[in-house]
Design an enzyme around this catalytic site. Sequence first.
Site, PDB file in Angstrom:
ATOM      1  N   ARG A 125      -9.791 -12.168   2.422  1.00  0.00           N
ATOM      2  CA  ARG A 125     -10.595 -13.297   1.947  1.00  0.00           C
ATOM      3  C   ARG A 125      -9.842 -14.614   2.084  1.00  0.00           C
ATOM      4  O   ARG A 125     -10.453 -15.680   2.227  1.00  0.00           O
ATOM      5  CB  ARG A 125     -11.041 -13.044   0.510  1.00  0.00           C
ATOM      6  CG  ARG A 125      -9.932 -12.971  -0.508  1.00  0.00           C
ATOM      7  CD  ARG A 125     -10.333 -12.243  -1.776  1.00  0.00           C
ATOM      8  NE  ARG A 125     -10.454 -10.799  -1.565  1.00  0.00           N
ATOM      9  CZ  ARG A 125     -10.799  -9.929  -2.514  1.00  0.00           C
ATOM     10  NH1 ARG A 125     -11.059 -10.358  -3.736  1.00  0.00           N
ATOM     11  NH2 ARG A 125     -10.894  -8.651  -2.252  1.00  0.00           N
ATOM     12  N   LYS A 138       0.834  -1.187   0.000  1.00  0.00           N
ATOM     13  CA  LYS A 138       0.000   0.000   0.000  1.00  0.00           C
ATOM     14  C   LYS A 138       0.876   1.247   0.000  1.00  0.00           C
ATOM     15  O   LYS A 138       2.047   1.212   0.387  1.00  0.00           O
ATOM     16  CB  LYS A 138      -0.893   0.012   1.246  1.00  0.00           C
ATOM     17  CG  LYS A 138      -1.920  -1.105   1.340  1.00  0.00           C
ATOM     18  CD  LYS A 138      -2.690  -0.987   2.645  1.00  0.00           C
ATOM     19  CE  LYS A 138      -3.711  -2.099   2.794  1.00  0.00           C
ATOM     20  NZ  LYS A 138      -4.859  -1.926   1.895  1.00  0.00           N
TER      21      LYS A 138
END
Length: 427
Positions: free
Chosen positions: A278, A204
């Site tokens: 996930r 990020k």
Amino acid sequence: MAEFTVSLSTQSANPSWGDNAKLSFTESGAVIHLPDDSANERTIQQAARKLDGLSLPGVTLAGEWSKEQQWAFALSFTRARKPASITWANSTDKATLEQEYAALLFTRQLVNDTPEDLSPETLAQRAADWLKSLGKDNVNYTMTVGEELKNEGWVGIYNVGRGSERPPAMLVLDYNPTGNADAPIDAVLVGKGITFDSGGYSIKSSEGMLDMKCDMGGAATVTGALGLAITQGIEKRIQLILCCAENLISGHAYKLGDVLTYKNGVTVEVVNTDAEGRLVLADGLMAATDTGAPLIIDAATLTGAAMVALGSDYHAVFSMDDNAKEQMLNAAKAENERFWALPLEPFHADRCPSAFADTANSRPMKGGGGGGASNAAGFLSRFVKPEGWIHLDLAAAYHGGATAEMPVGATAKGIRTIARMLHDFNA
């Protein structure tokens, strides 16, 4: 020190406080002036933020307040650092508000803590200790840590967390007030517990990483909800599964192009190490499915796509079970919390194709491309039975900056709705 009282009035403020002022002051405290419309709670929240800015040590709510008016004040008045105390108005709702507020404070504190202080094991242990303090002998738990996860086949949590020096952990907690060790499990809560998310090798930006201590907001929310349900006296057997890891970069971190083989045989190509939530939830959902529980709720700060769709005001609800979805939305409405359904159909499971595995964990484009939140839910659907399963993408769990209505940091929104769902769900 004299108490600082806050009361409500349907009368307009004296013009000396400004045109249409919603807040005025007296010798003993403040008065919130309510408009004669449905914006009352928003007015209360905005006034609470202004009062919170005064760094008061505590306030007493005086006069006539409804339960939801008091809750709206508490949501907005409770700042992240050294929150002031609140003495509730004398009403029949006082005990209920105290239960809900205790769960809110625990949830917010857990999310707002620094990532250095909250390792994966610490997150799991603090959740277990708090629930044990509430449920006493009705609560038992196990924790699987580090290499044990690999040995037991929990490949998602293990691989996401193996880049950190602090090992990943999976908490499985059982709340069983029935007194029967063989009692069926009525519901399972699964929480994403990424205690810090650098994005891994799909790193990020600095500004995008700043708030990533909040990426365990799902774990905190389901823990807070179960704690609230316990204090409310729920008599159902409920299991809590927290999937905890730090997503960091090192020579031992998982990489783009890796293929993970899950316990159910599904193979997953990693095309984005920043789509890690996930991957850990897949393990939790498989464990939840194995219990045979008729209700499974997972909660996660999973996608930026949900925030693009809903902003930071609503939690996104996904389910292929219309009955379960309707009950969740009804529970949210009853608790005056904002939940909104987004699309999930069987074809969403195929929206992240891979030439090297059954599926990829995302699509190799920014934010996973269009419909990213639904595609993430579709990925999860490969690891859980659709009946009775609800996936919550918690777009409203955290505010990176204060707003006119909410303080900076964790919100704990959703704990009341999930607790109600645990009480009321009917398969």
